[in-house]
Design an enzyme around this catalytic site. Structure first.
Site, PDB file in Angstrom:
ATOM      1  N   LYS A   1      34.397  49.742  34.856  1.00  8.80           N
ATOM      2  CA  LYS A   1      34.170  50.432  33.587  1.00  8.80           C
ATOM      3  C   LYS A   1      32.938  49.883  32.850  1.00  8.80           C
ATOM      4  O   LYS A   1      32.338  50.580  32.046  1.00  8.80           O
ATOM      5  CB  LYS A   1      35.397  50.303  32.686  1.00  8.80           C
ATOM      6  CG  LYS A   1      36.700  50.784  33.300  1.00  8.80           C
ATOM      7  CD  LYS A   1      37.001  52.214  32.969  1.00  8.80           C
ATOM      8  CE  LYS A   1      38.345  52.742  33.399  1.00  8.80           C
ATOM      9  NZ  LYS A   1      38.899  52.337  34.665  1.00  8.80           N
TER      10      LYS A   1
HETATM   11  C1  LIG Z   1      39.491  53.075  35.706  1.00  6.06           C
HETATM   12  C2  LIG Z   1      39.702  52.451  37.025  1.00  6.06           C
HETATM   13  C3  LIG Z   1      39.869  53.222  38.188  1.00  6.06           C
HETATM   14  C4  LIG Z   1      39.925  54.732  38.171  1.00  6.06           C
HETATM   15  O1  LIG Z   1      38.679  55.322  37.888  1.00  6.06           O
HETATM   16  P1  LIG Z   1      38.589  56.841  37.373  1.00  6.06           P
HETATM   17  O2  LIG Z   1      37.178  57.063  36.995  1.00  6.06           O
HETATM   18  O3  LIG Z   1      39.531  56.913  36.183  1.00  6.06           O
HETATM   19  O4  LIG Z   1      39.052  57.709  38.487  1.00  6.06           O
HETATM   20  C5  LIG Z   1      40.013  52.560  39.396  1.00  6.06           C
HETATM   21  N1  LIG Z   1      40.018  51.218  39.457  1.00  6.06           N
HETATM   22  C6  LIG Z   1      39.864  50.440  38.367  1.00  6.06           C
HETATM   23  C7  LIG Z   1      39.911  48.955  38.519  1.00  6.06           C
HETATM   24  C8  LIG Z   1      39.700  51.024  37.104  1.00  6.06           C
HETATM   25  O5  LIG Z   1      39.542  50.234  36.015  1.00  6.06           O
END
Ligand SMILES: *Cc1c(COP(=O)(O)O)cnc(C)c1O
Length: 483
Positions: free
Chosen positions: A109
């Site tokens: 993120k």
């Molecule tokens: C948010 C997240 C995901 C999922 O990603 P999306 O864009 O919501 O599909 C997968 N792995 C981790 C560690 C995340 O923080």
């Protein structure tokens, strides 16, 4: 470049407007009205930052080139502990792990949320907006801290993060309670993540609250992946990873993406739309397999129990960005509006599965743990459980050619699950578990963890949903009273 809503043709806005608005007034999501097809081949020697500048310039056409250069410089520098920002670790000739967790919060993120605050600041300048922004976010762990980190110290923004009490890992809670900037705060809320998310959404839609904020010159918005600015920032690493992985331009490279809200995988799909020669794009999910069922049958059915898994950031039933994917496939806003209305009313809808162009599979909890163990045994490399969902999907697919596991979190962030998978004894607290993992990895701890341990976390403030508004008033008072 203009941005249009997925649910009607009434809105066409500039990049800065789309970024500030978050969601379109008709409840739809903003998407670029077209996808430019640059000559990616000529980008081959670019650094991560150069790819970012070039890509952002194509989409943020009301931002000045100088502003884009500056905001990219601020977003991707020493806040990441790898000069490549998202380096690739090759397990063998064909199989790589795209490591997206070298940022300050150790999860992917950061790639979007280190950039979003700079996009916000510039968009405010362009639109000559003087109000402050209040960013409300419900989190199951990763988004909250990434938003806090990105907006930390920004004068014109407040961030209030709400997480389910007892529903996130001790490490994630410690991350959110260890911040030094008064403009960002995290609060525990009684209930599970769904309750938490519902309360935040309800508050954001409450007219009285919104108006009371506006009287204090504060606008409400969200840092969730409905914001199109996040998606554009996320396209950068796919282009960069492609250029790093191909021997010659045009070689097919496949990506396997562990998915939740579908933002990450959509960014890959958008890159293919722009002509990047990506071969397969494969969606991998955990035992909350609503997305896999949808892609294999065309029936989206959210009427099922949400299971708790070892990859909590993917525990989701209604994935917001699916709407953007369906719009990409059809370009039909009134159709999408009907589908989304059905989803809201009945919790399900159906779609012509022949149109889909993503692969998919789901992975059981046992397979996740077995995959962590296998990759450690075979390659001496540790995956976190989210990345292991993707790795298992990759090892069990027929993908030929070069392929990359999109790795979304550092194994340190989920030390307990990783140690369990390896059959190791579990030290009682997360600090002990992390130190044990460090021994297995045999390298220095990421700086972000050392820093975290040097801070004294704040006391947990635990609320019932009715107390959220008062907590926000407190946050505002603590920051702006003196003006
Ligand atoms: C948010 C997240 C995901 C999922 O990603 P999306 O864009 O919501 O599909 C997968 N792995 C981790 C560690 C995340 O923080």
């Amino acid at each position: 470049m203009r941005y249009v809503s997925t649910r009607s043709d009434k809105y066409s806005v500039s990049a800065s407007e789309a970024i500030l608005a978050g969601i379109a007034p008709d409840g739809g999501l903003f998407v670029p009205e077209s996808f430019p097809r640059p000559d990616f081949e000529s980008w081959q020697d670019y650094t991560y930052q150069e790819v970012a500048v070039n890509l952002l310039s194509l989409f943020l056409t009301d931002f000045s080139p100088e502003a884009i250069r500056q905001l990219v410089g601020k977003s991707y520098s020493s806040n990441f502990d790898s000069p490549q920002i998202t380096p690739i670790h090759w397990l063998d000739e064909q199989t790589g792990v795209l490591e997206m967790w070298h940022g300050p919060t150790l999860a992917f993120k950061d790639l979007a949320l280190q950039c979003l605050p700079q996009l916000f600041e510039e968009a405010k300048k362009i639109q000559a907006i003087r109000e402050r922004f209040l960013i409300l976010t419900a989190t199951s762990g990763d988004t909250g801290k990434a938003a806090m980190s990105g907006f930390s110290g920004k004068k014109d923004a407040l961030v209030a993060v709400f997480y389910p009490h007892g529903g996130i890992s001790p490490f994630q809670e410690r991350q959110m309670l260890s911040n030094t900037s008064p403009n960002v705060r995290a609060f525990a809320v009684e209930g599970n993540f769904d309750d938490c998310q519902r309360s935040v959404k309800a508050l954001m839609q409450e007219e009285n609250f919104r108006e009371r904020m506006l009287r204090q010159s504060i606008r409400l918005t969200s840092a969730n992946s409905i914001n199109v600015g996040r998606l554009i920032a996320q396209m950068v690493y796919y282009i960069y990873a492609y250029l790093q992985s191909c021997e010659k331009y045009g070689d097919p490279i496949s990506f396997v993406v562990p998915s939740g809200n579908v933002g990450n995988i959509l960014a890959a799909r958008y890159c293919r739309e722009m002509g990047l020669p990506v071969d397969r794009i494969h969606l991998a999910v955990n035992s909350n397999k609503v997305l896999h069922d949808f892609l294999s049958t065309g029936i989206y059915d959210a009427n099922r129990e949400l299971l708790q898994t070892t990859s909590p950031s993917m525990d989701i039933l209604v994935a917001s960005n699916m709407e953007r994917y369906l719009y990409l496939l059809t370009g039909d806003d009134s159709y999408i509006r009907d589908l989304m209305a059905a989803l809201k009313r009945d919790g399900c809808f159906s779609f012509d599965a022949k149109l889909f162009d993503l692969g998919s599979s789901w992975v059981t909890e046992e397979q996740v743990l077995a995959c962590i163990e296998k990759v450690y045994t075979d390659y001496g490399y540790l995956l976190d459980p989210h990345s292991a969902v993707a790795a298992h999907a990759l090892f069990n697919s027929e993908m030929s050619g070069r392929r990359l596991v999109v790795s979304t979190a550092s194994p340190y962030k989920f030390a307990k699950t990783v140690l369990t998978a390896l059959g190791q004894d579990l030290p009682p607290d997360d600090r002990g578990q992390i130190l044990k993992l460090k021994q297995l990895i045999g390298a220095d701890l990421p700086q972000a963890i050392e820093e975290l341990w040097s801070l004294q976390p704040q006391k947990r403030q635990c609320l019932v949903p009715e107390e959220m508004e008062a907590a926000i008033d407190q946050l505002i008072g603590a920051n702006y009273e003196k003006d």
